[in-house]
Design a protein around this motif. Structure first.
Motif, short mmCIF file in Angstrom:
data_model
loop_
_atom_site.label_atom_id
_atom_site.label_comp_id
_atom_site.label_asym_id
_atom_site.label_seq_id
_atom_site.Cartn_x
_atom_site.Cartn_y
_atom_site.Cartn_z
N THR A 50 -57.36 12.68 -17.65
CA THR A 50 -57.86 13.30 -16.29
C THR A 50 -56.99 12.60 -15.04
O THR A 50 -56.59 11.34 -15.05
CB THR A 50 -59.21 12.92 -16.12
OG1 THR A 50 -60.05 13.63 -17.22
CG2 THR A 50 -59.85 13.48 -14.88
N ASP A 51 -56.85 13.54 -14.15
CA ASP A 51 -56.38 12.84 -12.81
C ASP A 51 -57.39 13.34 -11.69
O ASP A 51 -57.60 14.39 -11.51
CB ASP A 51 -55.09 13.47 -12.67
CG ASP A 51 -54.36 13.23 -11.21
OD1 ASP A 51 -54.82 11.99 -10.78
OD2 ASP A 51 -53.54 14.07 -10.85
N THR A 52 -57.86 12.44 -11.13
CA THR A 52 -58.88 12.48 -9.84
C THR A 52 -58.03 12.29 -8.81
O THR A 52 -57.37 11.27 -8.41
CB THR A 52 -60.09 11.44 -9.80
OG1 THR A 52 -60.98 11.60 -11.18
CG2 THR A 52 -61.03 11.80 -8.71
N LEU B 163 -49.50 13.87 -15.12
CA LEU B 163 -50.42 13.07 -16.26
C LEU B 163 -49.43 12.61 -17.46
O LEU B 163 -48.65 13.67 -17.94
CB LEU B 163 -51.35 13.82 -16.64
CG LEU B 163 -52.87 13.92 -15.78
CD1 LEU B 163 -53.75 14.79 -16.47
CD2 LEU B 163 -53.19 12.61 -15.43
N THR B 164 -49.52 11.70 -17.87
CA THR B 164 -48.56 11.05 -18.93
C THR B 164 -49.53 11.28 -20.11
O THR B 164 -50.71 10.43 -20.22
CB THR B 164 -48.31 9.58 -18.76
OG1 THR B 164 -47.05 9.80 -17.55
CG2 THR B 164 -47.32 9.04 -19.88
N VAL B 165 -49.06 11.74 -21.28
CA VAL B 165 -49.61 11.77 -22.56
C VAL B 165 -49.01 11.01 -23.47
O VAL B 165 -47.70 11.09 -23.72
CB VAL B 165 -49.75 12.97 -23.08
CG1 VAL B 165 -50.37 13.02 -24.57
CG2 VAL B 165 -50.85 14.14 -22.18
N ASP B 166 -49.46 10.24 -24.16
CA ASP B 166 -49.03 9.12 -25.12
C ASP B 166 -49.72 9.48 -26.61
O ASP B 166 -50.61 8.88 -26.82
CB ASP B 166 -48.88 7.65 -24.79
CG ASP B 166 -48.50 6.64 -25.86
OD1 ASP B 166 -47.52 7.36 -26.46
OD2 ASP B 166 -48.59 5.58 -25.52
N ALA C 273 -44.11 19.06 -28.33
CA ALA C 273 -44.46 17.75 -28.37
C ALA C 273 -45.47 17.52 -27.38
O ALA C 273 -45.80 18.06 -26.38
CB ALA C 273 -43.37 16.95 -28.04
N ALA C 274 -46.57 16.70 -27.90
CA ALA C 274 -47.91 16.42 -26.98
C ALA C 274 -47.20 15.20 -25.96
O ALA C 274 -47.86 15.25 -24.75
CB ALA C 274 -48.87 15.96 -27.78
N SER C 275 -46.58 14.37 -26.40
CA SER C 275 -46.12 13.26 -25.40
C SER C 275 -45.31 13.59 -24.53
O SER C 275 -44.52 14.57 -24.70
CB SER C 275 -45.58 11.96 -26.31
OG SER C 275 -46.65 11.52 -27.34
N GLY D 27 -46.93 18.15 -15.82
CA GLY D 27 -46.84 18.41 -14.38
C GLY D 27 -47.83 19.48 -14.02
O GLY D 27 -47.75 20.57 -14.53
N LEU D 28 -48.60 19.44 -12.93
CA LEU D 28 -49.39 20.29 -12.42
C LEU D 28 -48.82 20.65 -10.88
O LEU D 28 -48.55 19.80 -10.23
CB LEU D 28 -50.79 19.93 -12.26
CG LEU D 28 -51.62 21.15 -11.64
CD1 LEU D 28 -52.07 22.18 -12.65
CD2 LEU D 28 -53.03 20.18 -11.20
N PHE D 29 -48.87 21.87 -10.65
CA PHE D 29 -48.25 22.38 -9.25
C PHE D 29 -49.35 23.25 -8.74
O PHE D 29 -49.58 24.24 -9.39
CB PHE D 29 -46.69 22.98 -9.08
CG PHE D 29 -46.47 23.51 -7.91
CD1 PHE D 29 -46.00 22.48 -7.14
CD2 PHE D 29 -46.22 24.73 -7.58
CE1 PHE D 29 -45.47 23.07 -5.82
CE2 PHE D 29 -45.93 25.22 -6.31
CZ PHE D 29 -45.49 24.29 -5.48
#
Length: 227
Positions: free
Chosen positions: A29-31, A48-51, A175-177, A181-183
């Protein structure tokens, strides 16, 4: 669902043993609480970075909350939103309500708190039509689970009749990792929107090579169970 994961699960069920590869759920989540530039294609970009190691995407959903900035009148039909993993791009919203006879899109001065999902019952581009009538304005926030707009067309030209080619299914089996990016852009002047927050929810499985190894091992496990 990822075809390899489904095949592994079905084979395991037939042979009477548990699947070797189980789906995992990832939520990030990004607030934000930041205004989106009004009447500008420069928009607002977030990431957001997914690991998730070498996991692959089975399904992906994106929840987003947008509202008018305090004291502003901002229309949902002005918005253009997409999600990208750096390779593929899913168009989540592209000037909702824009048709050949309504070039400005929907003029609903309402907040939006929705989830984009392949499980949505209807495409969000025509949300008024789905909620009661093409000319019926919203009387409250836009909520619910919706299919992504998917119209990968210049927002100045997009119409409801354009093909849906850029949905969230583009990310499945990828790939999930990585960096997601959201625009978000408000492409018509008159009132500012505010991006409150956004959340990515993924179901993932091990990469295909790991699943193939699991498939190869299942008959051996079945023989051991019989012995």
């Amino acid at each position: 669902m990822n075809s390899l994961f489904l095949k592994a699960s079905l084979m395991a069920a037939v042979l009477g043993c548990a699947p070797l590869a189980n789906a995992a759920t990832i939520v990030v989540t990004d607030t934000v609480n930041t205004n989106i530039p009004d009447g500008s294609s420069s928009g607002l970009a977030r990431s957001l970075t997914v690991d998730a190691g070498t996991e692959s995407v089975v399904t992906i959903e994106l929840s987003i909350q947008i509202e008018a900035a305090p004291g502003e009148e901002a229309f949902l039909g002005d918005l253009y939103i997409y999600l990208t993993n750096g390779v593929d791009k899913a168009v989540l919203l592209n000037r909702a309500g824009r048709t050949s006879t309504t070039p400005a899109g929907y003029g609903d001065n309402q907040s939006m708190n929705v989830t984009f999902s392949n499980e949505g019952a209807a495409n969000i581009h025509n949300y008024r039509l789905e909620l009661g009538g093409a000319t019926t304005p919203l009387t409250g926030p836009l909520t619910g689970i919706w299919q992504a707009d998917g119209r990968d067309i210049d927002p100045a030209l997009v119409l409801d009749t354009d093909a849906v080619t850029a949905g969230l299914d583009l990310f499945e089996e990828g790939a999930a990792s990585g960096s997601w990016g959201l625009f978000v852009a408000d492409l018509s002047g008159g009132g500012e929107h505010r991006l409150v927050s956004w959340t990515i929810t993924m179901e993932t499985v091990p990469e295909p090579s790991a699943l193939l190894l699991s498939l190869a091992a299942l008959p051996l496990l079945a023989r051991r169970r019989r012995n």
